[in-house]
Scaffold this motif. Structure first.
Motif, PDB file in Angstrom:
ATOM      1  N   ALA A  88      20.564  32.356  61.491  1.00 55.11           N
ATOM      2  CA  ALA A  88      20.449  31.199  62.386  1.00 55.11           C
ATOM      3  C   ALA A  88      20.370  29.899  61.591  1.00 55.11           C
ATOM      4  CB  ALA A  88      19.219  31.357  63.280  1.00 55.11           C
ATOM      5  N   LEU A  89      19.658  29.933  60.472  1.00 58.43           N
ATOM      6  CA  LEU A  89      19.574  28.744  59.616  1.00 58.43           C
ATOM      7  C   LEU A  89      20.943  28.389  59.041  1.00 58.43           C
ATOM      8  CD1 LEU A  89      16.258  29.154  57.591  1.00 58.43           C
ATOM      9  CD2 LEU A  89      16.905  27.202  59.021  1.00 58.43           C
ATOM     10  N   ARG A  90      21.687  29.403  58.605  1.00 62.11           N
ATOM     11  CA  ARG A  90      23.029  29.140  58.088  1.00 62.11           C
ATOM     12  C   ARG A  90      23.889  28.477  59.171  1.00 62.11           C
ATOM     13  NH1 ARG A  90      26.267  33.141  54.263  1.00 62.11           N
ATOM     14  NH2 ARG A  90      27.319  31.120  54.028  1.00 62.11           N
ATOM     15  N   ALA A  91      23.800  29.004  60.387  1.00 66.04           N
ATOM     16  CA  ALA A  91      24.605  28.447  61.479  1.00 66.04           C
ATOM     17  C   ALA A  91      24.245  26.982  61.728  1.00 66.04           C
ATOM     18  CB  ALA A  91      24.404  29.270  62.746  1.00 66.04           C
ATOM     19  N   LEU A  92      22.970  26.671  61.743  1.00 67.42           N
ATOM     20  CA  LEU A  92      22.540  25.290  61.990  1.00 67.42           C
ATOM     21  C   LEU A  92      22.963  24.351  60.866  1.00 67.42           C
ATOM     22  CD1 LEU A  92      18.939  25.939  63.347  1.00 67.42           C
ATOM     23  CD2 LEU A  92      20.829  24.931  64.641  1.00 67.42           C
ATOM     24  N   LEU A  93      22.629  24.732  59.643  1.00 63.08           N
ATOM     25  CA  LEU A  93      22.842  23.854  58.495  1.00 63.08           C
ATOM     26  C   LEU A  93      24.312  23.718  58.133  1.00 63.08           C
ATOM     27  CD1 LEU A  93      19.933  25.193  56.256  1.00 63.08           C
ATOM     28  CD2 LEU A  93      20.066  22.879  57.206  1.00 63.08           C
ATOM     29  N   GLU A  94      25.008  24.838  58.073  1.00 62.39           N
ATOM     30  CA  GLU A  94      26.366  24.795  57.534  1.00 62.39           C
ATOM     31  C   GLU A  94      27.375  24.240  58.538  1.00 62.39           C
ATOM     32  OE1 GLU A  94      27.439  28.108  54.922  1.00 62.39           O
ATOM     33  OE2 GLU A  94      25.330  28.714  54.928  1.00 62.39           O
ATOM     34  N   ASP A 205      31.909  32.448  60.578  1.00 62.62           N
ATOM     35  CA  ASP A 205      32.016  32.932  59.204  1.00 62.62           C
ATOM     36  C   ASP A 205      30.655  33.247  58.601  1.00 62.62           C
ATOM     37  OD1 ASP A 205      33.544  33.487  56.789  1.00 62.62           O
ATOM     38  OD2 ASP A 205      32.645  31.677  55.985  1.00 62.62           O
ATOM     39  N   VAL A 206      29.666  32.403  58.871  1.00 60.37           N
ATOM     40  CA  VAL A 206      28.376  32.563  58.186  1.00 60.37           C
ATOM     41  C   VAL A 206      27.404  33.479  58.927  1.00 60.37           C
ATOM     42  CG1 VAL A 206      28.625  30.296  57.109  1.00 60.37           C
ATOM     43  CG2 VAL A 206      27.268  30.502  59.203  1.00 60.37           C
ATOM     44  N   THR A 207      27.728  33.880  60.149  1.00 59.21           N
ATOM     45  CA  THR A 207      26.776  34.703  60.905  1.00 59.21           C
ATOM     46  C   THR A 207      27.279  36.103  61.248  1.00 59.21           C
ATOM     47  OG1 THR A 207      27.541  33.846  63.045  1.00 59.21           O
ATOM     48  CG2 THR A 207      25.704  32.677  61.977  1.00 59.21           C
TER      49      THR A 207
END
Length: 215
Positions: A88-94, A205-207
């Motif tokens: 979830a952090l990757r989705a928010l930040l990236e 891609d990130v999740t």
């Protein structure tokens, strides 16, 4: 000529060990739950226990290593909840970093991303898991640097660091035969100036892969 003071030498040695270990963990060169010893780290890098200990403490503070009450050092074994949180952090930040990078996505950047993606494909062909993770993160970092949001990128890299060993486990499960499909979608969205398409491609891609690990 001025001599380097002992404290400066010690700081440089500690920083060298820290950066080398950080790179190994982030790129999945160390398995989840793998035990490390200060003596082993010191021997590997040719340093005393002090810089090895300082590097471990610094990495533990970043969540890259786990220090037990008995003093055992290991890479963390992430729970399903922790994987979900980091995904979830990757989705928010990236997604935000990619969106901020879009207005500065000139042709040279797009060509660089295409070149990196070719290297990702080579790592897949060679079945080089560590090389794959390293070049995959290089693809993302190259794009996000254009966002000119260093604080946000630093947080994203800390998430990558915590996920490194788990990404190695994920690579083994995915059994990739080609580079990530979403990288092509990211590049296409950058070329078209398509922000909604870019945000969707980065989020997917990130999740998607990480959530395959959650049973």
């Amino acid at each position: 000529m001025l001599n380097t003071r002992p404290s400066e030498t010690q700081t440089a040695t500690h920083d060298r060990v820290y950066r080398a270990l950080r790179s190994r963990i982030m790129h999945g060169d160390i398995a989840p739950g793998q035990a490390l010893t200060l003596r082993g780290i010191g021997k590997e890098f040719g340093v005393s226990m002090t810089p090895a200990r300082e590097a471990v403490r610094r990495l533990a503070a970043e969540g890259a290593l786990f220090l037990s009450s008995s003093g055992r050092v290991s890479t963390p074994e992430l729970t399903n909840d922790r994987i979900e949180e980091l995904a979830a952090l990757r989705a928010l930040l990236e997604v935000e970093l990619a969106s901020r990078a879009l207005p500065r996505a000139h042709i040279a950047l797009i060509e660089r991303l295409q070149s990196i993606n070719m290297t990702v494909a080579e790592m897949v062909t060679k079945r080089d898991a560590v090389g794959y993770i390293r070049t995959n993160l290089e693809f993302h970092r190259t794009l996000y640097l254009r966002a000119q949001a260093p604080a946000m990128l630093a947080i994203a890299e800390t998430v990558w660091l915590q996920l490194g060993p788990t990404m190695r486990a994920l690579y083994g499960r995915l059994r990739r035969t080609e580079p990530p499909h979403h990288h092509k979608l990211i590049i296409a969205a950058l070329k078209a100036g398509d922000e909604p398409g870019l945000r969707l491609a980065v989020r997917s891609d990130v999740t998607q892969g990480l959530r395959m690990l959650v049973s």
